[in-house]
Design a protein around this motif. Sequence first.
Motif, mmCIF file in Angstrom:
data_model
loop_
_atom_site.group_PDB
_atom_site.id
_atom_site.type_symbol
_atom_site.label_atom_id
_atom_site.label_comp_id
_atom_site.label_asym_id
_atom_site.label_seq_id
_atom_site.Cartn_x
_atom_site.Cartn_y
_atom_site.Cartn_z
ATOM 1 N N GLY A 310 0.811 -1.205 0.000
ATOM 2 C CA GLY A 310 0.000 0.000 0.000
ATOM 3 C C GLY A 310 0.849 1.260 0.000
ATOM 4 O O GLY A 310 2.083 1.226 -0.083
ATOM 5 N N ASP A 311 0.149 2.388 0.162
ATOM 6 C CA ASP A 311 0.842 3.670 0.140
ATOM 7 C C ASP A 311 1.804 3.811 1.319
ATOM 8 O O ASP A 311 2.907 4.345 1.172
ATOM 9 C CB ASP A 311 -0.186 4.814 0.169
ATOM 10 C CG ASP A 311 -1.080 4.804 -1.063
ATOM 11 O OD1 ASP A 311 -0.606 4.265 -2.099
ATOM 12 O OD2 ASP A 311 -2.214 5.304 -0.986
ATOM 13 N N ASN A 312 1.401 3.349 2.473
ATOM 14 C CA ASN A 312 2.252 3.506 3.656
ATOM 15 C C ASN A 312 3.306 2.413 3.770
ATOM 16 O O ASN A 312 4.308 2.593 4.458
ATOM 17 C CB ASN A 312 1.399 3.519 4.926
ATOM 18 C CG ASN A 312 0.433 4.695 4.952
ATOM 19 O OD1 ASN A 312 0.754 5.769 4.438
ATOM 20 N ND2 ASN A 312 -0.738 4.480 5.549
ATOM 21 N N GLY A 313 3.083 1.304 3.101
ATOM 22 C CA GLY A 313 4.059 0.216 3.178
ATOM 23 C C GLY A 313 3.934 -0.628 4.428
ATOM 24 O O GLY A 313 4.497 -1.709 4.497
ATOM 25 N N LEU A 314 3.218 -0.168 5.452
ATOM 26 C CA LEU A 314 3.058 -0.899 6.704
ATOM 27 C C LEU A 314 1.576 -0.961 7.073
ATOM 28 O O LEU A 314 0.824 -0.044 6.792
ATOM 29 C CB LEU A 314 3.840 -0.242 7.846
ATOM 30 C CG LEU A 314 5.362 -0.199 7.725
ATOM 31 C CD1 LEU A 314 5.956 0.589 8.881
ATOM 32 C CD2 LEU A 314 5.940 -1.612 7.702
ATOM 33 N N ALA A 315 1.199 -2.043 7.705
ATOM 34 C CA ALA A 315 -0.183 -2.183 8.169
ATOM 35 C C ALA A 315 -0.170 -2.913 9.500
ATOM 36 O O ALA A 315 0.665 -3.788 9.735
ATOM 37 C CB ALA A 315 -1.028 -2.939 7.150
ATOM 38 N N LEU A 316 -1.079 -2.523 10.389
ATOM 39 C CA LEU A 316 -1.181 -3.146 11.698
ATOM 40 C C LEU A 316 -2.176 -4.296 11.618
ATOM 41 O O LEU A 316 -3.341 -4.093 11.274
ATOM 42 C CB LEU A 316 -1.631 -2.127 12.745
ATOM 43 C CG LEU A 316 -1.490 -2.563 14.202
ATOM 44 C CD1 LEU A 316 -0.022 -2.824 14.539
ATOM 45 C CD2 LEU A 316 -2.068 -1.504 15.129
ATOM 46 N N GLN A 317 -1.695 -5.474 11.913
ATOM 47 C CA GLN A 317 -2.518 -6.670 11.807
ATOM 48 C C GLN A 317 -2.663 -7.304 13.194
ATOM 49 O O GLN A 317 -1.680 -7.406 13.941
ATOM 50 C CB GLN A 317 -1.880 -7.670 10.841
ATOM 51 C CG GLN A 317 -2.698 -8.931 10.616
ATOM 52 C CD GLN A 317 -1.965 -9.893 9.695
ATOM 53 O OE1 GLN A 317 -0.753 -9.821 9.556
ATOM 54 N NE2 GLN A 317 -2.708 -10.790 9.067
ATOM 55 N N GLN A 318 -3.854 -7.711 13.542
ATOM 56 C CA GLN A 318 -4.080 -8.357 14.837
ATOM 57 C C GLN A 318 -4.084 -9.879 14.677
ATOM 58 O O GLN A 318 -4.786 -10.416 13.830
ATOM 59 C CB GLN A 318 -5.405 -7.903 15.443
ATOM 60 C CG GLN A 318 -5.371 -6.472 15.970
ATOM 61 C CD GLN A 318 -6.607 -6.144 16.783
ATOM 62 O OE1 GLN A 318 -7.678 -6.684 16.550
ATOM 63 N NE2 GLN A 318 -6.450 -5.241 17.754
ATOM 64 N N LEU A 319 -3.262 -10.532 15.505
ATOM 65 C CA LEU A 319 -3.148 -11.985 15.483
ATOM 66 C C LEU A 319 -3.581 -12.548 16.831
ATOM 67 O O LEU A 319 -3.519 -11.867 17.854
ATOM 68 C CB LEU A 319 -1.707 -12.405 15.178
ATOM 69 C CG LEU A 319 -1.111 -11.921 13.861
ATOM 70 C CD1 LEU A 319 0.333 -12.354 13.756
ATOM 71 C CD2 LEU A 319 -1.921 -12.453 12.678
ATOM 72 N N THR A 320 -4.002 -13.793 16.820
ATOM 73 C CA THR A 320 -4.385 -14.486 18.047
ATOM 74 C C THR A 320 -3.331 -15.536 18.385
ATOM 75 O O THR A 320 -2.948 -16.330 17.517
ATOM 76 C CB THR A 320 -5.758 -15.178 17.889
ATOM 77 O OG1 THR A 320 -6.743 -14.190 17.571
ATOM 78 C CG2 THR A 320 -6.160 -15.875 19.165
ATOM 79 N N GLU A 321 -2.870 -15.531 19.622
ATOM 80 C CA GLU A 321 -1.884 -16.507 20.050
ATOM 81 C C GLU A 321 -2.305 -17.129 21.379
ATOM 82 O O GLU A 321 -3.054 -16.529 22.147
ATOM 83 C CB GLU A 321 -0.497 -15.866 20.198
ATOM 84 C CG GLU A 321 -0.398 -14.834 21.296
ATOM 85 C CD GLU A 321 1.007 -14.296 21.452
ATOM 86 O OE1 GLU A 321 1.883 -14.666 20.646
ATOM 87 O OE2 GLU A 321 1.238 -13.503 22.384
ATOM 88 N N THR A 322 -1.825 -18.332 21.621
ATOM 89 C CA THR A 322 -2.121 -19.043 22.860
ATOM 90 C C THR A 322 -1.033 -18.763 23.882
ATOM 91 O O THR A 322 0.158 -18.900 23.587
ATOM 92 C CB THR A 322 -2.209 -20.557 22.614
ATOM 93 O OG1 THR A 322 -3.210 -20.821 21.627
ATOM 94 C CG2 THR A 322 -2.560 -21.300 23.891
ATOM 95 N N VAL A 323 -1.446 -18.359 25.076
ATOM 96 C CA VAL A 323 -0.482 -18.073 26.142
ATOM 97 C C VAL A 323 -0.879 -18.858 27.385
ATOM 98 O O VAL A 323 -2.043 -19.247 27.567
ATOM 99 C CB VAL A 323 -0.424 -16.562 26.478
ATOM 100 C CG1 VAL A 323 0.063 -15.773 25.281
ATOM 101 C CG2 VAL A 323 -1.776 -16.056 26.947
ATOM 102 N N LEU A 324 0.100 -19.094 28.243
ATOM 103 C CA LEU A 324 -0.138 -19.805 29.494
ATOM 104 C C LEU A 324 -0.348 -18.797 30.608
ATOM 105 O O LEU A 324 0.518 -17.980 30.902
ATOM 106 C CB LEU A 324 1.056 -20.711 29.824
ATOM 107 C CG LEU A 324 0.937 -21.546 31.106
ATOM 108 C CD1 LEU A 324 -0.169 -22.574 30.960
ATOM 109 C CD2 LEU A 324 2.264 -22.216 31.437
ATOM 110 N N LYS A 325 -1.514 -18.880 31.245
ATOM 111 C CA LYS A 325 -1.846 -17.994 32.355
ATOM 112 C C LYS A 325 -1.731 -18.796 33.646
ATOM 113 O O LYS A 325 -2.353 -19.849 33.793
ATOM 114 C CB LYS A 325 -3.263 -17.452 32.188
ATOM 115 C CG LYS A 325 -3.676 -16.432 33.244
ATOM 116 C CD LYS A 325 -5.082 -15.920 32.972
ATOM 117 C CE LYS A 325 -5.521 -14.910 34.011
ATOM 118 N NZ LYS A 325 -6.905 -14.425 33.757
ATOM 119 N N THR A 326 -0.937 -18.298 34.587
ATOM 120 C CA THR A 326 -0.643 -19.026 35.822
ATOM 121 C C THR A 326 -0.997 -18.196 37.037
ATOM 122 O O THR A 326 -0.702 -17.002 37.094
ATOM 123 C CB THR A 326 0.854 -19.405 35.893
ATOM 124 O OG1 THR A 326 1.171 -20.245 34.786
ATOM 125 C CG2 THR A 326 1.169 -20.135 37.188
#
Length: 359
Positions: A310-326
């Motif tokens: 695109g024009d800006n060359g960068l885009a913010l993308q949201q990803l989902t990841e699994t984390v361990l909550k203790t």
Amino acid sequence: MIIKYVLPLSLLSASFMASANLRWFDIELIFFERPTDSELKEDLSAEDFPAINYTNSKDIIAEAYQELQNVKYKECMGIEVDNENGDQIDGLDQPAISSDDVIETFETSPQINNGDELDNLAQLECQRYSNVAELDALPLTPDALTFEHTDYIYLLSKEQLELNETVSRLKRRGLTPLLHTGWRQPESNIRNATPMYLYGGKNLSAVVNKSENEQSLEQMLNEYTQFGQSEAIDLNGVPQNSDINAFSNDIVNDFETFEDTPSPLLTEQTWQLQGKFKVFIRRNYLNIEADFDLNELVEQTVDNINFTDGDNGLALQQLTETVLKTERFSQFRRVISSEIHYFDHPKLGIIMQIRRYNH
């Protein structure tokens, strides 16, 4: 000269008498998960908890399962088992045999007779008892043999537990018991007491590794398909580039290696409930020391910078990841034998009773 030999014998005799006069106790525990309090604003989880030190702790659950499996194996193979005196069970008399070993034996040994085939199949069938690490979840009350001796520390069987009605009441109130177990041990001071490594609920390592294995296999097969489609095929259907065969072998080898590799997210064994519990005598009083983690796998959204055209060359993308909550539970307290004690935590509850074992 006689005194020279009498003194060591007297000391040895005194040592045996002291050992025989040791008090033994039955420790019974119920761990249950408490519902989340909607009014609790504080997040009790943390990523920087120091790891619980399991040095010199005893995996009493795995030992009980191994003893039970050894007995089941011998009974299945028609071997007489005499366990009335509570003697510790020896290891398996027969070497472990996998299904691959049996298949290979059948395919490569045509001279083998039917009797040998039946023996191999019988051994294979008799070894189909899962060990603890292979379970997706531990039963609420882990299985154990019923012993009545004071030769060594051991897990109590279901029949030897006495707080079953308490577990039923917890369930009726909508609470979720994670582990109900107990063990038998002698009295000991804080320095010599053995910490018990306890765990229950879901085996998070098995869940994560199974999920990652499935994703990895799907990804490898997609790569293999794309690689194969890009190759030119001659009239006989054989790829002109023989590297595709080497690539397919690499896919299989990589996946087999991946199956044996623990997930970087978790340790080799990470359970929903996991920790250690120690009972000891201090100033003539019973004391307990407990450290437990309540673990949970949660999905969280993270921001990821993605390069675009695109024009800006960068885009913010949201990803989902699994984390361990203790969430950590720690307790150091003096207790009284025969009384039922309750240890509170916003997310975890523990009910305990220590009973004198009359032997």
